[in-house]
Design a protein around this motif. Structure first.
Motif, short mmCIF file in Angstrom:
data_model
loop_
_atom_site.label_atom_id
_atom_site.label_comp_id
_atom_site.label_asym_id
_atom_site.label_seq_id
_atom_site.Cartn_x
_atom_site.Cartn_y
_atom_site.Cartn_z
N ARG A 36 0.83 -1.21 0.00
CA ARG A 36 0.00 0.00 0.00
C ARG A 36 0.87 1.27 0.00
N LEU A 37 1.95 1.24 0.76
CA LEU A 37 2.83 2.40 0.78
C LEU A 37 3.44 2.65 -0.59
N ALA A 38 3.85 1.59 -1.28
CA ALA A 38 4.43 1.74 -2.61
C ALA A 38 3.42 2.33 -3.58
N GLU A 39 2.15 1.93 -3.44
CA GLU A 39 1.10 2.50 -4.29
C GLU A 39 0.86 3.98 -3.97
N HIS A 40 1.00 4.32 -2.70
CA HIS A 40 0.76 5.70 -2.30
C HIS A 40 1.85 6.64 -2.80
N SER A 41 3.12 6.22 -2.70
CA SER A 41 4.22 7.08 -3.14
C SER A 41 5.45 6.25 -3.45
N PRO A 42 6.10 6.50 -4.59
CA PRO A 42 7.34 5.76 -4.91
C PRO A 42 8.52 6.21 -4.05
N VAL A 43 8.36 7.30 -3.29
CA VAL A 43 9.47 7.82 -2.48
C VAL A 43 9.89 6.81 -1.42
N TYR A 44 8.93 6.04 -0.90
CA TYR A 44 9.29 5.04 0.12
C TYR A 44 10.38 4.11 -0.41
N GLY A 45 10.18 3.59 -1.62
CA GLY A 45 11.15 2.68 -2.20
C GLY A 45 12.45 3.35 -2.59
N GLN A 46 12.39 4.64 -2.88
CA GLN A 46 13.60 5.38 -3.26
C GLN A 46 14.48 5.68 -2.05
N VAL A 47 13.86 5.88 -0.89
CA VAL A 47 14.59 6.27 0.32
C VAL A 47 14.98 5.06 1.17
N HIS A 101 1.90 9.26 7.28
CA HIS A 101 1.00 8.41 6.49
C HIS A 101 1.27 6.93 6.76
N ALA A 102 2.54 6.56 6.86
CA ALA A 102 2.88 5.16 7.09
C ALA A 102 2.29 4.66 8.41
#
Length: 419
Positions: A36-47, A101-102
């Motif tokens: 769900r976090l990855a769907e919400h924002s790609p920044v999670y995976g980038q950071v 959000h997380a």
């Protein structure tokens, strides 16, 4: 914290059982949470690396579920972990809104899972969970608050440390240090080009007790980019000039926005030349009399800059040119020097000077002739005119002479101003 109710009674027992059962599903919940976090924002995976994020989320979710059903007086492990997570995410550079959000997303996931598990078993368990909703969401809110507070505190500390590092780099440039790689490091830290058009501005500031030296990060204006360094007695600005933007526009901008006098250096072509530019900007500022309010350019004040840069020679020039004049009564001396100053400002026009001085033009001529007699110089001779002009600048910009020290033999003779 979080408005906990007493942890007793049948509802709490059912809540504790539901939480214990949900702990077995934590790995499954973490997988869904990260999806769900990855769907919400790609920044999670980038950071955040996925494996590290998974382990931290698993630990946070497990601690959070255990906290919901823990006895009221038990330590708030969830808040301690949230504070640690907040500090860690600030250091990793994850935006604060994504951190909050997380936590809330995990809270919704846990709550929905608790309701699903209760609905599959019995209505009594579902009712107990609904009545316990305040406990669950108070815990989530407290975790978000703890993580956010720790994040902000860490962010401020990181910014302070970064500002101190950038401040040290800027100071080294302005001092003219020739350390290898200094300009490149400063360019990267300040986000400025190492090679480009720059000027340095030095503004006079009143000295205030307890005033701290500060550093202001780069800010961009129309055609300019400023980096300010506030010190106890002056403000120093490094100005990046866009293509086609000159010092005239910079002087106009500073005059409109800055109180008090200042000096602007000539344009230099890189960060490594800021030390020389600062020295010339300070010299331009020294050409401003104490009551000045304009920001002046060095390249338009070079004769005066020559005078103030050599104080010993300036004092000799004043004594040589104005020696007899300085022996007059102060009021008489002031009238003659003001007349010379205004006449020079009016480009040698006695009529315009008379208008500014509120006197007849013949009065201006009479005062100027008296000046020529006292100085043994002629304003009609170019060399004499230059000497008198420079001597006037030196006189106005020289510090007042020290008061004579009384002696047992009587008063010491007065010393000419600037001698």
């Amino acid at each position: 914290m979080g408005g906990r109710r007493p942890r007793t009674g049948h509802d709490w027992k059912l809540l504790a059982e539901a939480c214990t059962a949900l702990l077995e599903r934590v790995p499954e919940l973490v997988d869904e949470h990260l999806r769900r976090l990855a769907e919400h924002s790609p920044v999670y995976g980038q950071v955040l690396p996925y494996d590290l994020h998974w382990r931290e989320s698993e630990e946070a979710m497990r601690i959070g579920i255990e906290t919901i059903s823990a006895p009221r007086d038990s330590p708030r492990r969830d808040l301690a972990y949230a504070e640690e997570a907040g500090r860690r995410r600030a250091q990793q550079g994850l935006p604060l809104e994504l951190l909050a959000h997380a936590y809330r997303s995990a809270g919704y996931l846990v709550w929905d899972s608790l309701l699903e598990g209760a609905a599959e078993r019995e209505r009594e368990r579902l009712g107990a969970l609904v009545r316990s909703a305040t406990i669950v969401w108070s815990a989530v809110d407290a975790q978000v608050q703890a993580a956010s507070d720790a994040y902000r505190a860490t962010e401020m500390e990181l910014r302070r440390r970064t500002d101190e590092q950038l401040q040290a780099l800027l100071d080294a440039l302005l001092e003219g240090r020739q350390t290898p790689g200094l300009a490149a490091r400063a360019a990267a830290g300040l986000d400025l080009p190492e090679h480009g058009s720059y000027a340095v501005v030095v503004l006079r500031a009143e000295r205030r007790d307890g005033r701290e030296e500060t550093f202001h990060r780069p800010v961009r204006g129309a055609g300019f980019r400023f980096v300010w360094r506030m010190r106890t007695d002056c403000e120093v600005g490094v100005v990046g000039l866009d293509a086609g933007v000159g010092l005239d526009r910079l002087a106009e901008l500073l005059d409109a926005r800055c109180a008090g006098p200042g000096g602007i250096s000539p344009v230099v072509t890189g960060l490594s030349e800021l030390g020389r530019a600062r020295r010339l900007a300070e010299l331009a500022l020294r050409t401003c009399p104490p009551d000045a309010t304009r920001v002046v350019r060095f390249d338009q004040r070079m004769p005066t800059a020559l005078v103030v840069s050599q104080p010993e020679l300036a004092a000799r020039l004043v004594a040589d040119v104005f020696g007899a004049l300085l022996e007059l009564e102060p009021a008489d001396r002031a009238v003659l020097l003001e007349t010379l100053d205004v006449w020079l400002t009016c480009e040698g026009s006695a009529g315009r000077a008379a208008g500014r001085l509120y006197c007849h033009r013949n009065t201006v001529f009479n005062r100027l002739r008296r000046l020529e007699q006292l100085t043994s110089r002629s304003l009609a001779r170019p060399r004499d005119l230059i000497e008198m002009t420079l001597a006037l600048d030196a006189y106005r910009l020289s510090p007042p002479p020290p008061l004579p020290v009384p002696s047992s033999r009587g008063s010491a003779p007065s010393t000419p101003l600037g001698a």
